[in-house]
Design a protein around this motif. Structure first.
Motif, mmCIF file in Angstrom:
data_model
loop_
_atom_site.group_PDB
_atom_site.id
_atom_site.type_symbol
_atom_site.label_atom_id
_atom_site.label_comp_id
_atom_site.label_asym_id
_atom_site.label_seq_id
_atom_site.Cartn_x
_atom_site.Cartn_y
_atom_site.Cartn_z
ATOM 1 N N ASN A 105 0.915 -0.944 0.259
ATOM 2 C CA ASN A 105 -0.133 -0.591 -0.325
ATOM 3 C C ASN A 105 0.853 1.292 -0.010
ATOM 4 O OD1 ASN A 105 -2.492 -1.012 -0.536
ATOM 5 N ND2 ASN A 105 -2.526 -1.650 2.348
ATOM 6 N N LYS A 106 1.778 1.138 0.623
ATOM 7 C CA LYS A 106 3.054 2.493 0.700
ATOM 8 C C LYS A 106 3.391 2.535 -0.553
ATOM 9 C CE LYS A 106 7.005 3.984 3.202
ATOM 10 N NZ LYS A 106 8.136 3.924 4.032
ATOM 11 N N GLY A 107 3.322 1.483 -1.155
ATOM 12 C CA GLY A 107 4.547 1.573 -3.060
ATOM 13 C C GLY A 107 3.004 2.211 -3.514
ATOM 14 N N ILE A 108 2.122 2.243 -3.247
ATOM 15 C CA ILE A 108 0.822 1.820 -4.640
ATOM 16 C C ILE A 108 0.464 3.585 -3.262
ATOM 17 C CG2 ILE A 108 -1.443 2.482 -4.749
ATOM 18 C CD1 ILE A 108 -1.671 -1.398 -3.772
ATOM 19 N N GLU A 109 0.634 4.596 -2.518
ATOM 20 C CA GLU A 109 -0.030 5.554 -2.564
ATOM 21 C C GLU A 109 1.228 6.560 -3.321
ATOM 22 O OE1 GLU A 109 -0.297 5.704 1.298
ATOM 23 O OE2 GLU A 109 -1.601 4.080 1.335
ATOM 24 N N ASN A 110 1.856 6.134 -3.089
ATOM 25 C CA ASN A 110 4.031 6.669 -3.713
ATOM 26 C C ASN A 110 3.954 6.225 -4.932
ATOM 27 O OD1 ASN A 110 5.205 8.116 -1.061
ATOM 28 N ND2 ASN A 110 4.127 6.455 0.007
#
Ligand code: PGA
Ligand code: ZN
Length: 448
Positions: A347-352
């Motif tokens: 999710n961190k990767g998706i958001e960023n």
């Protein structure tokens, strides 16, 4: 919901493809159907992976008096086996094997740590997978169908690692994996045949130049070559020799496994075997993040390189953002050590906007339910998924079934060599035959 009672749980220590111990579990339901599963093991493990419990790591207080810490040079898994045969068994006996999510949740709760370090992710995963197999068996269904239902018809395109380097081989290539993907085939069987023909063509080329044709941990050849440009030259030659067109029939992929090269103190990547001097006599060069991204850009310009995994260090979110901005529109950027099959990190990767695809390794997270969640989460966000083996494998073929069950679209399971690798490809051949007309095989990189 039907009730399928768990009537036995049992684990044992077996060997993996590197001759290291690993855990195998059996779950029996209704005293009739037994599902069995075993757990793989990585060499270039990410630092955020769930914990694989080895006997050497068992703390003094928890030690069994029989002193298993020194067996197999500390790599034994008898404590993990014991955890299954005592605590886990006690917790699961009488439970409903059809409630996979609940079973997995109970296993996590029983462990009680965020990284499954108490009971061991290896102990938990073996049981989680064996439970699904037992349930599928009781219904008389193949695992992919039990898990995925009628929607499961997508055969994965193989990412075949035909040239090994890094920690998977003892040659002088610093990047870990160089792979071919047969994207133009119209079935998995045809794709596998094309990839395998290229593999044989590469062997002939290497042999004709008196280069080593011994293979690395994942079945790919491991010759000494100058750098990644030279590797891709060989792959290009092999594709052509086999009668195919690079970029059309076969595209390239690589796993840089950059965390293995990263030096924290310097904040740079160290390539011990490359050289800047024309004679090649002074070995070892450093590359900054920027230089590494430029190298990838050059490789993508020159060769049909369509996928780069772990291009940068596993904690360098900003670097991954930058890499994704620069190359993400044209190629697939896969997070392996970066995401460790962990939905939170994904999710961190998706958001960023860090990476645009995820590698799925069941033992990085430790239960079937959590691995499935990571795939669903990625698919929802438009991230591609690659189901993956580990460099240390067993004859278990569960990732083949999972790739189809979850419509992952891609699978990374080594070269078409070594039974630990071909077992997965052969399982996919059987699944494709079974699915017959409903099986679909498509280029994951085509826009349609
Ligand atoms: P590992 O390598 O199984 O040794 O971690 C595979 C990979 O990095 O993809
Ligand atoms: Zn990797």
């Amino acid at each position: 919901m039907n009730y399928l009672k768990i009537t036995d749980v049992h684990a044992r220590e077996i060997l993996d493809s590197r001759g290291n111990p690993t855990i195998e579990a059996e779950v029996t339901v209704d005293e009739r159907y037994t599902g069995r599963a075993s757990v793989p093991s990585g060499a270039s493990t990410g630092m955020f992976e769930a914990v694989e419990l080895r006997d050497a790591d068992v703390k003094d207080d928890d030690r069994d008096s029989c002193g298993y810490q020194t067996r197999y040079y500390g790599k034994g898994v008898l404590q993990a086996v014991k955890n299954v045969n005592t605590e886990i068994k006690k917790c699961l006996l009488g439970r409903n094997a059809l409630e996979q999510a609940l079973i997995d949740h109970m296993l996590c709760t029983l462990d009680g740590t965020p990284n499954k370090g108490r009971l061991g992710a290896n102990a938990i995963l073996a049981v989680s997978m064996a439970c699904a197999r037992a349930a599928a068996k009781s219904y008389g269904l193949p695992l992919y169908m039990y898990l995925g239902g009628a929607q499961s018809h997508q055969m994965p395109v193989p990412m075949m690692n035909i040239l090994n380097g890094g920690v998977h081989a003892s040659n002088n290539i610093d990047f870990q994996e160089f792979m071919i993907m047969p994207t133009s085939a119209d079935s998995f069987a045809e794709g596998l045949r094309i990839g395998t023909e290229v593999y044989h063509a590469l062997k002939k080329i290497l042999a004709s130049e008196n280069k080593v044709t011994a293979v690395g941990d994942e079945g790919g050849f491991a010759p000494d070559l100058k750098d990644s440009f030279e590797v891709f030259e060989y792959l290009t030659k092999a594709v052509k020799k086999a009668g195919y067109t690079p970029g059309k029939d076969v595209v390239f992929a690589m796993d840089a496994a950059a965390s293995e090269l990263y030096q924290k103190d310097a904040g740079m990547y160290y390539f011990p075997n490359e050289s800047r001097s024309p004679s090649g006599d002074t070995k070892g060069i450093m590359r900054s993040t920027e230089e590494l991204i430029e190298l990838y850009e050059k490789l993508c310009e020159k060769y049909p390189l369509k996928s780069i995994e772990d291009g940068l260090y596993e904690e360098d979110w900003d670097g991954f953002k930058k890499l994704t901005k620069r190359l993400g529109d044209t190629i697939q950027l896969v997070g392996d050590d970066l995401f460790v099959t962990n939905t939170e990190r994904l999710n961190k990767g998706i958001e960023n906007g860090a990476a645009n695809a995820i590698l799925i390794k069941v033992n990085q997270i430790g239960t079937l339910t959590e691995a499935t969640e990571a795939v669903r989460c990625a698919q929802k966000a438009g991230f591609r998924c690659v189901l993956s083996h580990r460099s240390g494998e067993t004859e278990d073929t569960i990732i083949a079934d999972l790739a189809v069950a979850l419509n992952a679209g891609q699978i990374k399971t080594g070269a078409p060599c070594r039974t630990d690798r071909t077992a997965k490809y052969n399982r996919l051949l059987r699944i494709e035959e079974e699915l017959h007309y409903s099986a679909e095989y498509k280029n994951p990189f085509s826009r349609h």
